[in-house]
Design a protein around this motif. Sequence first.
Motif, mmCIF file in Angstrom:
data_model
loop_
_atom_site.group_PDB
_atom_site.id
_atom_site.type_symbol
_atom_site.label_atom_id
_atom_site.label_comp_id
_atom_site.label_asym_id
_atom_site.label_seq_id
_atom_site.Cartn_x
_atom_site.Cartn_y
_atom_site.Cartn_z
ATOM 1 N N LEU A 246 -20.327 48.743 -4.050
ATOM 2 C CA LEU A 246 -19.188 48.154 -4.749
ATOM 3 C C LEU A 246 -19.175 46.655 -4.285
ATOM 4 C CD1 LEU A 246 -16.387 50.900 -4.650
ATOM 5 C CD2 LEU A 246 -18.169 50.478 -6.498
ATOM 6 N N ARG A 247 -18.606 45.756 -5.167
ATOM 7 C CA ARG A 247 -18.682 44.398 -5.102
ATOM 8 C C ARG A 247 -17.968 43.774 -3.917
ATOM 9 N NH1 ARG A 247 -17.280 41.573 -10.845
ATOM 10 N NH2 ARG A 247 -17.695 39.696 -9.495
ATOM 11 N N ASP A 248 -16.934 44.668 -3.330
ATOM 12 C CA ASP A 248 -16.389 43.915 -2.151
ATOM 13 C C ASP A 248 -16.780 44.624 -0.844
ATOM 14 O OD1 ASP A 248 -15.710 46.937 -2.300
ATOM 15 O OD2 ASP A 248 -13.480 46.379 -2.234
ATOM 16 N N GLY A 249 -17.929 45.191 -0.954
ATOM 17 C CA GLY A 249 -18.810 45.698 0.264
ATOM 18 C C GLY A 249 -18.444 46.991 0.661
ATOM 19 N N SER A 250 -17.656 47.656 -0.012
ATOM 20 C CA SER A 250 -17.382 49.162 0.088
ATOM 21 C C SER A 250 -18.552 49.954 -0.695
ATOM 22 C CB SER A 250 -16.026 49.600 -0.176
ATOM 23 O OG SER A 250 -15.418 49.477 -1.584
ATOM 24 N N LEU A 294 -10.696 54.741 -5.132
ATOM 25 C CA LEU A 294 -12.002 54.508 -5.566
ATOM 26 C C LEU A 294 -12.072 53.028 -6.351
ATOM 27 C CD1 LEU A 294 -13.493 58.002 -6.725
ATOM 28 C CD2 LEU A 294 -13.182 56.802 -4.578
ATOM 29 N N ASP A 295 -10.946 52.606 -7.112
ATOM 30 C CA ASP A 295 -11.109 51.412 -7.820
ATOM 31 C C ASP A 295 -11.140 50.101 -6.707
ATOM 32 O OD1 ASP A 295 -10.619 49.323 -9.434
ATOM 33 O OD2 ASP A 295 -9.342 50.379 -11.021
ATOM 34 N N ALA A 296 -12.128 49.640 -6.602
ATOM 35 C CA ALA A 296 -12.177 48.427 -5.518
ATOM 36 C C ALA A 296 -11.424 47.283 -6.318
ATOM 37 C CB ALA A 296 -13.718 48.054 -5.290
ATOM 38 N N ARG A 297 -11.215 46.957 -7.608
ATOM 39 C CA ARG A 297 -10.708 45.931 -7.993
ATOM 40 C C ARG A 297 -9.132 46.132 -7.880
ATOM 41 N NH1 ARG A 297 -12.394 43.752 -13.852
ATOM 42 N NH2 ARG A 297 -14.023 43.225 -12.362
ATOM 43 N N ARG A 298 -8.796 47.193 -8.100
ATOM 44 C CA ARG A 298 -7.304 47.498 -8.002
ATOM 45 C C ARG A 298 -6.983 47.597 -6.490
ATOM 46 N NH1 ARG A 298 -3.968 52.674 -11.167
ATOM 47 N NH2 ARG A 298 -1.759 51.628 -10.328
ATOM 48 N N TYR A 299 -7.704 48.060 -5.568
ATOM 49 C CA TYR A 299 -7.349 48.429 -4.293
ATOM 50 C C TYR A 299 -8.311 47.788 -3.267
ATOM 51 C CZ TYR A 299 -4.949 52.444 -6.598
ATOM 52 O OH TYR A 299 -3.903 52.818 -7.470
ATOM 53 N N PRO A 300 -8.295 46.719 -3.088
ATOM 54 C CA PRO A 300 -9.228 45.710 -2.358
ATOM 55 C C PRO A 300 -9.484 46.372 -0.825
ATOM 56 C CG PRO A 300 -7.726 44.090 -3.418
ATOM 57 C CD PRO A 300 -7.236 45.685 -3.500
#
Length: 394
Positions: A246-250, A294-300
């Motif tokens: 994912l884009r935030d590294g997770s 699982l939503d990286a945008r909603r839960y950084p």
Amino acid sequence: MVWVSGSVSELSGLGLLTWVFPPGLVDRVVAACGCREQRKRLLPARLVVYFVLGLALFSPAPYLEVMRHLVEGLRGQGLLGGWHVPAKSSLFRARQRLGSEPLRVLFATTARPMATEATPGAFWRGLRLLAVDGTCWDVADTEANEAAFGRPGSGRGSGRSAFVQVRMAALVEVGSHAVLDAELAGCRTGEVTLVGRLTRSAGPGQLVLADREFLGVPLWQAFTATGADLLWRVPANRVLPVTRQLRDGSWLSQIRASGGPARHEPVVRVLAYQLKGTAGQGAAEGYRLVTTLLDARRYPARQLAALYRERWEVETVVEEIKTHQRGARVVLSSKTPDGVRQQIWAHLLVHHALRELMLRTAATRGLDPDRVSFTETLRSARRSVTVTSGSFSP
């Protein structure tokens, strides 16, 4: 810290105890448990419930001193009539007649989330923050207690611990420090087993935090089946392969089950980060968390990593109960298993009452509950019971 000495002036009867646990509620619980007395006694069941709570509130004070605290305010108002403080042996037998079940039911009836959306630190992105953990209570060394609860092993001397122990698992509301549910068992029952029974109090709209020893497919699935979301630490040796970066590294992965088909392995999101200075002088310790969010945008990922430190609030709750309220290194005195359970439920009930008072104090002053002193609240509650008179009578 904020002092609360003026926050209990309106409490009646037995002060904080009858404010949070009114006599009518206690009577209904006693009746439901079949403990209502068939004849008029010097120590009716209602009074014995408050006496057991008083033992926890004034711990480790002796029986007669606690009973005198409970009736002192009533005596000054002439409400005792011909009633007198019974002998210690009578108080002991009254505790045995009552048993532990009314205290357990009273806790189950009153334990509930206290925090609101306005309570600082209680919610994150609309999710109520909860945490699970376990602890052990040292109890009196008797044959009956050892047979019921066991004694942990020790690497020294005889290979046995000095104390019989009861294991407790608790589900705690992070923002209020309220214990929402608890399970008791012998010390040989594992924490994972006990925590699994706490799923009955989890549900949608909650984010449950837990340490690494709880991560396993059965327990994970038991909690997610309730609709709750999870944020748990990962053991160092757990392999979590990347199935999607994912884009935030997770990344997305699966928790491998020890047995059974792969389709039952939960899909999780993995977060990896380091905390500087936690593993030694200037060293950085690596952490990994798994979550159902699982939503990286909603839960950084960065916010979730910072949020996980709230799990340690459950350690503070244990310290409040076992160090400040019960007393440091105090061994529960009951010589029977039912008496031990009664004492533990009483301590949980008193902690619940103290935390309700603290949350009310914080709300009226627009403060974070963490700014209210637990030890000062405990002292204020003791004063409220000792000097406050009102409608309660033996």
